[in-house]
Design a protein around this motif. Structure first.
Motif, PDB file in Angstrom:
ATOM      1  N   GLY A 103       0.816  -1.207   0.000  1.00 54.49           N
ATOM      2  CA  GLY A 103       0.000   0.000   0.000  1.00 54.49           C
ATOM      3  C   GLY A 103       0.852   1.259   0.000  1.00 54.49           C
ATOM      4  O   GLY A 103       0.581   2.217  -0.736  1.00 54.49           O
ATOM      5  N   ARG A 104       1.905   1.243   0.824  1.00 53.66           N
ATOM      6  CA  ARG A 104       2.804   2.404   0.871  1.00 53.66           C
ATOM      7  C   ARG A 104       3.484   2.608  -0.478  1.00 53.66           C
ATOM      8  O   ARG A 104       3.580   3.734  -0.983  1.00 53.66           O
ATOM      9  N   ALA A 105       3.965   1.500  -1.078  1.00 52.79           N
ATOM     10  CA  ALA A 105       4.651   1.589  -2.376  1.00 52.79           C
ATOM     11  C   ALA A 105       3.701   2.091  -3.459  1.00 52.79           C
ATOM     12  O   ALA A 105       4.083   2.908  -4.307  1.00 52.79           O
ATOM     13  N   ASP A 106       2.439   1.621  -3.433  1.00 52.89           N
ATOM     14  CA  ASP A 106       1.466   2.059  -4.439  1.00 52.89           C
ATOM     15  C   ASP A 106       1.137   3.544  -4.269  1.00 52.89           C
ATOM     16  O   ASP A 106       0.998   4.274  -5.257  1.00 52.89           O
ATOM     17  N   LEU A 107       0.980   3.989  -3.021  1.00 53.15           N
ATOM     18  CA  LEU A 107       0.686   5.405  -2.778  1.00 53.15           C
ATOM     19  C   LEU A 107       1.840   6.280  -3.275  1.00 53.15           C
ATOM     20  O   LEU A 107       1.631   7.302  -3.930  1.00 53.15           O
ATOM     21  N   LYS A 108       3.052   5.871  -2.977  1.00 57.57           N
ATOM     22  CA  LYS A 108       4.233   6.614  -3.451  1.00 57.57           C
ATOM     23  C   LYS A 108       4.238   6.677  -4.975  1.00 57.57           C
ATOM     24  O   LYS A 108       4.510   7.726  -5.575  1.00 57.57           O
ATOM     25  N   ALA A 109       3.939   5.536  -5.629  1.00 53.70           N
ATOM     26  CA  ALA A 109       3.944   5.490  -7.096  1.00 53.70           C
ATOM     27  C   ALA A 109       2.880   6.411  -7.685  1.00 53.70           C
ATOM     28  O   ALA A 109       3.125   7.102  -8.682  1.00 53.70           O
ATOM     29  N   VAL A 110       1.691   6.456  -7.063  1.00 54.08           N
ATOM     30  CA  VAL A 110       0.611   7.306  -7.575  1.00 54.08           C
ATOM     31  C   VAL A 110       0.974   8.792  -7.430  1.00 54.08           C
ATOM     32  O   VAL A 110       0.736   9.598  -8.341  1.00 54.08           O
ATOM     33  N   ILE A 111       1.544   9.165  -6.286  1.00 54.57           N
ATOM     34  CA  ILE A 111       1.964  10.560  -6.095  1.00 54.57           C
ATOM     35  C   ILE A 111       2.962  10.962  -7.181  1.00 54.57           C
ATOM     36  O   ILE A 111       2.850  12.035  -7.797  1.00 54.57           O
ATOM     37  N   GLU A 112       3.934  10.112  -7.428  1.00 50.38           N
ATOM     38  CA  GLU A 112       4.962  10.441  -8.423  1.00 50.38           C
ATOM     39  C   GLU A 112       4.390  10.434  -9.835  1.00 50.38           C
ATOM     40  O   GLU A 112       4.796  11.240 -10.679  1.00 50.38           O
ATOM     41  N   LEU A 113       3.429   9.540 -10.104  1.00 50.67           N
ATOM     42  CA  LEU A 113       2.778   9.532 -11.408  1.00 50.67           C
ATOM     43  C   LEU A 113       1.993  10.817 -11.644  1.00 50.67           C
ATOM     44  O   LEU A 113       2.022  11.391 -12.741  1.00 50.67           O
ATOM     45  N   LEU A 114       1.291  11.275 -10.615  1.00 54.62           N
ATOM     46  CA  LEU A 114       0.523  12.512 -10.749  1.00 54.62           C
ATOM     47  C   LEU A 114       1.442  13.711 -10.955  1.00 54.62           C
ATOM     48  O   LEU A 114       1.143  14.605 -11.759  1.00 54.62           O
ATOM     49  N   ALA A 115       2.555  13.720 -10.237  1.00 57.85           N
ATOM     50  CA  ALA A 115       3.521  14.807 -10.433  1.00 57.85           C
ATOM     51  C   ALA A 115       4.095  14.759 -11.848  1.00 57.85           C
ATOM     52  O   ALA A 115       4.280  15.789 -12.505  1.00 57.85           O
TER      53      ALA A 115
END
Length: 623
Positions: free
Chosen positions: A563-575
């Motif tokens: 979950g932590r890894a997915d949240l990090k990936a989504v934040i970076e994808l949005l950026a």
């Protein structure tokens, strides 16, 4: 199919010590033999061989097996090749799966005889009167008599029918089938003639040490510099590696494997006492060759020439390997000094110079990063977006999804760090022109909060920047951050630069960012008083209302680490998507101003946004 009865008969007819003795110095110890183990480095013998029981055992590392296992583990032979080699020595016929396979095996055995005779004839010519020039060449290259013998180096005289006449007992058809003669197909009345003439001959062997092809190096001027055997029944260039028969056992002893560009590079490193070296046969590394490499070592070291061609070959190998990577399958790289090959390095500094480089190989993740960063300037939004897209594409090429995500996270961390570094030294923007990417992204400064970026150029790009993250996604992100508070400070800069379109989500994000800024470490315990605050609790309650879209990091059944890894990936994808959108707005503005390159940039950036949306969808589930 091999039956247990056949394998038992094969073991019974095989004297194990005779199989092991050519590779390990055995000493008689009663009814057994003892030696220093070939599978690990040791000074006191703990490796025993028992001929009566047909097994070996090491009391140091636990290695244990029979004759077949020794050939597969020590020499790296495929199982069937090991069986065939032992069966031949024991005068046993290996059962063929069907008549066609049996016929093919007999045919190949006959061709192996032809190739062995050809290698012997080339060796005779090297040692005779015709070989004076070849011997002088080897002496000039520092290739002594021992290396000539180890590698079976020979010479093909500059005569049209020298080999053909010497091996006429085999007949033209077999010599043509082995690639030793050339037949003029359009003129059947013309006699076949020798393929190799006036060349130093280097035999190419399979894992069992049988000659399957040749590489011929011209001694004087002329092209091609190297002439290889064509594809034959025995020789498949893309499925074989030069020197694999000696490098396979040597790599197990040295616990490493080195890949160089050509035959002379292998021979050059051998002069320095380094035998665990292979080379592709005049081709770029293929997927099949990579599989062979990984059977011998989980991280082969690619040591290509220090020129543009060598660098290109290294990157081609890296990108070809990406889909095949796994936890125990990667590559590492050594960059030689400009203009040098391994032979030059040996001549200049001997083994010490080579080991100094081999001792610090560059991991694949670093080599590809360095290549992409150095590929072009990074002074415009489009160039930075291009870098990011290339890195993302490389990560996406890795079939192992867990490893793919780790590569992507690693590269994105470096990408944002590169942006932060460049932002600290970037010059002020020229009036009337867009500012640098770093200036547009703003900065997160401890004690001051977020210093907002300059608005992106162009009306459309400004609209993109103003609209922010859609309400559903914004609420999901804010709720996810409350579950994984340690990510808030780690991704503070990106989060601060991502405006949330939902007011409640934006308010909660700002409260969490403020808490992270003033707390030395924000974890669940430190977050509890903040979440207990009436205003924050109300905001969080709003976040958790159903929106129809659920992200993986907010599902209760998701593993916390994932979950932590997915949240990090989504934040970076949005950026990433926001930066690409800003670059797209800039490109559209340039198109309006008449820039002829802008349409192509727009198309590439639009595709990048589509790909970013696709990857974001991988983390969401419609409910």
């Amino acid at each position: 199919m091999l039956t247990p009865a056949f394998l038992d008969e094969l073991r019974a007819r095989t004297t194990l010590s005779s199989v092991i003795a050519p590779h390990v110095k055995l000493t008689r110890a009663g009814r057994e033999w003892k030696a220093c183990c070939p599978f690990h480095n040791e000074k006191t013998p703990s490796f025993t061989v028992n001929d009566e029981k047909h097994f070996y055992h090491c009391f140091g590392c636990g290695a244990h097996g029979d004759a077949i296992r020794f050939l597969t583990e020590n020499r790296g032979l495929p199982f069937m090749d090991a069986v065939k080699e032992l069966a031949q020595a024991a005068s046993l016929e290996v059962p063929a799966a069907d008549p066609r396979s049996q016929e093919r095996a007999k045919r190949q055995a006959t061709l192996h005889d032809v190739m062995a005779d050809a290698a012997a004839w080339f060796t005779e010519q090297f040692e005779g009167l015709d070989g004076a020039e070849a011997r002088a060449y080897c002496q000039k290259r520092g290739i002594g008599a021992g290396a000539v013998k180890r590698f079976g180096i020979g010479f093909a005289p500059d005569r049209r029918n020298g080999l053909r006449k010497a091996l006429e007992r085999h007949g033209d058809d077999k010599l043509v089938e082995c690639g030793l003669l050339i037949r003029v197909e359009d003129e059947p009345k013309k006699e076949p003639y020798d393929r190799f003439r006036g060349r130093l001959m280097i035999p190419i062997r399979d894992q069992r040490g049988r000659v399957i092809g040749f590489g011929g190096r011209i001694l004087g001027t002329g092209e091609p510099k190297y002439l290889n055997s064509p594809e034959t029944v025995l020789f498949d260039k893309g499925s074989s590696l030069y020197h694999i028969d000696r490098a396979s056992p040597a790599s197990r002893q040295a616990r490493r494997l080195i890949v160089v560009e050509g035959y002379m590079d292998v021979i050059g490193l051998d002069r320095a006492g380094i035998a665990e070296v292979v080379a592709p046969n005049g081709t770029a590394l293929t997927e099949r060759q990579l599989e062979l490499l990984w059977r011998m070592d989980p991280s082969p070291i690619l040591c290509f020439d220090g020129d543009k061609a060598g660098a290109k070959a290294a990157i081609r190998a890296a990108t070809r390997a990406l889909p095949l990577l796994g936890p125990e399958r990667t590559l590492s790289f050594v960059t030689l000094p400009e203009g040098q090959d391994p032979d030059d390095l040996v001549n200049a500094g001997g083994r010490d110079a080579v080991e100094a480089l081999l001792g610090r190989p560059e991991p694949l993740v670093d080599r590809l990063w360095r290549h992409e960063v150095e590929a072009s300037p990074l002074t415009t939004p489009e160039q930075r977006a291009g870098l990011k897209q290339r890195l993302v594409d490389h990560a996406a090429a890795i079939a192992d999804r867990s490893l793919s995500q780790l590569y992507r996270e690693e590269w994105m961390d470096r990408f944002y760090a590169l942006n932060r570094r460049d932002r600290g030294t970037a010059p002020a923007p020229t009036p009337g022109r867009p500012s640098s990417p770093g200036q547009r992204r703003g900065a997160w400064v401890r004690g001051k909060g977020f210093v907002p970026p300059e608005p992106p150029p162009g009306a459309e790009a400004r609209a993109i920047g103003a609209s922010g993250i859609d309400p559903f996604t914004a609420r999901a992100l804010a709720a996810g951050l409350a579950v994984h508070p340690d990510l808030i400070l780690e991704e503070a800069e990106l989060l601060a630069a991502l405006p949330f379109a939902d007011p409640a989500a934006e308010a909660l994000k700002q409260r969490l960012l403020s808490a992270a800024l003033h707390a030395p470490a924000l974890d669940s315990r430190a977050l509890a008083p903040i979440l207990a605050d009436e205003r924050t609790a109300k905001l969080l309650e709003e976040m958790q209302r159903g929106s129809g879209v659920v992200f993986s990091f907010n599902r209760s059944e998701t593993d916390p680490a994932k979950g932590r890894a997915d949240l990090k990936a989504v934040i970076e994808l949005l950026a990433e998507k926001r930066e690409i959108s800003a670059a797209l707005g800039h490109a559209r503005q340039r198109a309006i101003e008449g820039d002829e390159h802008a349409p192509a940039d727009m198309l590439r950036l639009e595709r990048a946004i589509t790909e970013a949306n696709r990857r974001l969808a991988d983390f969401s589930i419609i409910e």
